[in-house]
Write a protein that holds these residues in place. Structure first.
Motif, PDB file in Angstrom:
ATOM      1  N   ALA A  87       0.853  -1.187   0.000  1.00 16.42           N
ATOM      2  CA  ALA A  87       0.000   0.000   0.000  1.00 16.42           C
ATOM      3  C   ALA A  87       0.886   1.233   0.000  1.00 16.42           C
ATOM      4  O   ALA A  87       1.866   1.302   0.751  1.00 16.42           O
ATOM      5  N   ILE A  88       0.553   2.189  -0.855  1.00 10.58           N
ATOM      6  CA  ILE A  88       1.258   3.473  -0.875  1.00 10.58           C
ATOM      7  C   ILE A  88       0.257   4.554  -0.500  1.00 10.58           C
ATOM      8  O   ILE A  88      -0.783   4.703  -1.133  1.00 10.58           O
ATOM      9  N   ASP A  89       0.567   5.268   0.570  1.00  9.40           N
ATOM     10  CA  ASP A  89      -0.293   6.328   1.099  1.00  9.40           C
ATOM     11  C   ASP A  89       0.424   7.661   0.862  1.00  9.40           C
ATOM     12  O   ASP A  89       1.436   7.954   1.496  1.00  9.40           O
ATOM     13  N   ILE A  90      -0.112   8.444  -0.088  1.00  8.98           N
ATOM     14  CA  ILE A  90       0.489   9.743  -0.420  1.00  8.98           C
ATOM     15  C   ILE A  90      -0.310  10.824   0.308  1.00  8.98           C
ATOM     16  O   ILE A  90      -1.340  11.301  -0.173  1.00  8.98           O
ATOM     17  N   GLY A  91       0.154  11.160   1.502  1.00  7.79           N
ATOM     18  CA  GLY A  91      -0.563  12.109   2.343  1.00  7.79           C
ATOM     19  C   GLY A  91      -0.060  13.534   2.200  1.00  7.79           C
ATOM     20  O   GLY A  91       0.876  13.819   1.460  1.00  7.79           O
ATOM     21  N   ALA A  95      -1.893   2.513  -4.782  1.00  9.17           N
ATOM     22  CA  ALA A  95      -1.384   3.810  -4.324  1.00  9.17           C
ATOM     23  C   ALA A  95      -2.548   4.785  -4.239  1.00  9.17           C
ATOM     24  O   ALA A  95      -3.278   4.971  -5.218  1.00  9.17           O
ATOM     25  N   CYS A  96      -2.729   5.400  -3.074  1.00  5.13           N
ATOM     26  CA  CYS A  96      -3.806   6.369  -2.861  1.00  5.13           C
ATOM     27  C   CYS A  96      -3.237   7.708  -2.425  1.00  5.13           C
ATOM     28  O   CYS A  96      -2.364   7.768  -1.562  1.00  5.13           O
ATOM     29  N   ALA A  97      -3.729   8.774  -3.033  1.00  2.78           N
ATOM     30  CA  ALA A  97      -3.348  10.131  -2.639  1.00  2.78           C
ATOM     31  C   ALA A  97      -4.556  10.810  -2.017  1.00  2.78           C
ATOM     32  O   ALA A  97      -5.692  10.612  -2.475  1.00  2.78           O
ATOM     33  N   THR A  98      -4.313  11.604  -0.986  1.00  6.49           N
ATOM     34  CA  THR A  98      -5.423  12.191  -0.241  1.00  6.49           C
ATOM     35  C   THR A  98      -5.514  13.717  -0.417  1.00  6.49           C
ATOM     36  O   THR A  98      -5.390  14.219  -1.519  1.00  6.49           O
ATOM     37  N   ILE A 157      -1.627   6.073  -9.496  1.00  3.14           N
ATOM     38  CA  ILE A 157      -2.104   6.686  -8.248  1.00  3.14           C
ATOM     39  C   ILE A 157      -3.593   7.006  -8.363  1.00  3.14           C
ATOM     40  O   ILE A 157      -4.028   7.643  -9.321  1.00  3.14           O
ATOM     41  N   ASP A 158      -4.378   6.565  -7.370  1.00  6.79           N
ATOM     42  CA  ASP A 158      -5.787   6.944  -7.280  1.00  6.79           C
ATOM     43  C   ASP A 158      -5.912   8.100  -6.299  1.00  6.79           C
ATOM     44  O   ASP A 158      -5.468   7.986  -5.151  1.00  6.79           O
ATOM     45  N   VAL A 159      -6.504   9.198  -6.747  1.00  4.55           N
ATOM     46  CA  VAL A 159      -6.756  10.334  -5.859  1.00  4.55           C
ATOM     47  C   VAL A 159      -8.147  10.123  -5.267  1.00  4.55           C
ATOM     48  O   VAL A 159      -9.144  10.130  -5.986  1.00  4.55           O
ATOM     49  N   ILE A 160      -8.208   9.888  -3.948  1.00  4.37           N
ATOM     50  CA  ILE A 160      -9.476   9.498  -3.326  1.00  4.37           C
ATOM     51  C   ILE A 160     -10.086  10.641  -2.518  1.00  4.37           C
ATOM     52  O   ILE A 160      -9.390  11.495  -1.987  1.00  4.37           O
ATOM     53  N   ALA A 161     -11.413  10.629  -2.423  1.00  4.85           N
ATOM     54  CA  ALA A 161     -12.142  11.627  -1.645  1.00  4.85           C
ATOM     55  C   ALA A 161     -12.048  11.296  -0.161  1.00  4.85           C
ATOM     56  O   ALA A 161     -11.719  10.169   0.216  1.00  4.85           O
ATOM     57  N   ALA A 190     -12.046   7.495   4.536  1.00  7.25           N
ATOM     58  CA  ALA A 190     -12.618   7.011   5.797  1.00  7.25           C
ATOM     59  C   ALA A 190     -13.112   5.575   5.658  1.00  7.25           C
ATOM     60  O   ALA A 190     -12.956   4.758   6.574  1.00  7.25           O
ATOM     61  N   ALA A 191     -13.693   5.250   4.494  1.00  8.47           N
ATOM     62  CA  ALA A 191     -14.211   3.895   4.263  1.00  8.47           C
ATOM     63  C   ALA A 191     -13.086   2.866   4.195  1.00  8.47           C
ATOM     64  O   ALA A 191     -13.209   1.755   4.714  1.00  8.47           O
TER      65      ALA A 191
END
Length: 301
Positions: free
Chosen positions: A9-13, A85-88, A112-116, A121-122
């Protein structure tokens, strides 16, 4: 029969970028186990660009690209099968966010998926919270990030209400959180808390994990409101430099830890909670489990 898979998992905060590599252990007749194999954190702080100037700088674009290239190699050497990979918040609000995402895909081969905020939260809720909670109790789950924080009420082990607020450590450091946003959060918590007799807080995020480690508490034991307020005042009594030299905090933690504590303490105050539990889970953990249970799309490495 034993089967071991590796997912990443890649968390791009807004404050840092993380790579979590986990072993997924499947054994006949036993529940699946998720075991952390490696965790790498790089404090790029994209939010410092975006929340002030509206876009990611050239310097931080290159740093992010270099980090993604390094993560790509790490996933290869660890023989990762699938990743996501998710970007917030920072990437969501950046004027050049799509351009940066496209560049990373082109040069590093990482999608990279840019998530809402609600999706964030989900995904976090997909973690094994049930391992950490008592189903006879009520909880306010608080995940503090650099750009936004996610809040969920949990009743009898189930999520009842959830909302994302644009209150984060990097935003607070730069004094760009409006009073109206704080008021909205206070009202939301107080409105929802009326449904429950007693509330405990569950806290996740790098800052509360650090505070929990410093406290010396054993896993499963809560931090109380008195301890947290005392430590908050202690941190405020030190300069940024002293927090690094005297309290042994990393330089990218020594500034954001104070606004993070303000968010947790506000949540405790408005919910009337005396105790905060730290299950040490977050977005990256949720991504791994979401890949395994196929509740989100993933990419093959």
């Amino acid at each position: 029969m034993l089967s071991i898979k590796k997912y990443a998992a890649i968390d791009i905060g807004s404050n840092a970028v993380r790579l979590l590599i986990s072993n997924i252990i499947e054994e006949k007749g036993k529940p699946v186990r998720f075991r952390k194999n490696a965790l790498v954190r790089v404090p790029i702080r994209l939010g410092a660009d975006v929340f002030i100037k509206g876009k990611i700088s050239k310097e931080n674009t290159q740093r992010l690209l270099d980090t993604m290239l390094a993560f790509k190699l790490l996933m290869k050497t660890h023989k990762v099968e699938k990743y996501k990979a998710c970007a917030t918040s920072a990437m969501r609000e950046s004027d050049n966010g799509k351009k940066v995402v496209d560049l990373v895909l082109e040069q590093a081969g990482i999608s990279i998926d840019v998530i809402a905020g609600e999706e964030e939260a989900a995904i976090i809720a997909a973690t094994d919270l049930n391992k950490f909670i008592d189903k006879s109790k009520n909880y306010l789950y608080v995940d503090v990030g650099g750009g936004s924080s996610e809040f969920s009420f949990i009743h009898k082990g189930k999520q009842e209400a959830s909302k994302s607020f644009r209150i984060g450590t990097v935003r607070l450091l730069n004094d760009i959180v409006k009073k109206e946003t704080w008021d909205e959060l206070e009202q939301w918590i107080k409105t929802n808390v009326k449904k429950y007799e007693k509330i405990d807080v569950l806290g996740s995020g790098g800052n509360i994990n650090k505070i929990f480690k410093i406290s010396g508490k054993s896993m499963g034991k809560p931090l109380n409101y008195f301890y947290l307020t005392s430590y908050y005042r202690l941190l405020q009594s030190y300069s940024y430099e002293e927090r690094i030299t005297e309290l042994s905090l990393n330089q990218d933690r020594a500034d954001v830890i104070i606004p993070a504590m303000r968010i947790y303490l506000s949540a405790m105050k408005w919910s009337g909670s005396k105790y905060l539990y730290v299950p040490k889970i977050g977005l990256a953990d949720g991504i791994i489990k979401s890949i395994y249970y196929e509740t989100v799309s993933s990419n093959s490495q």
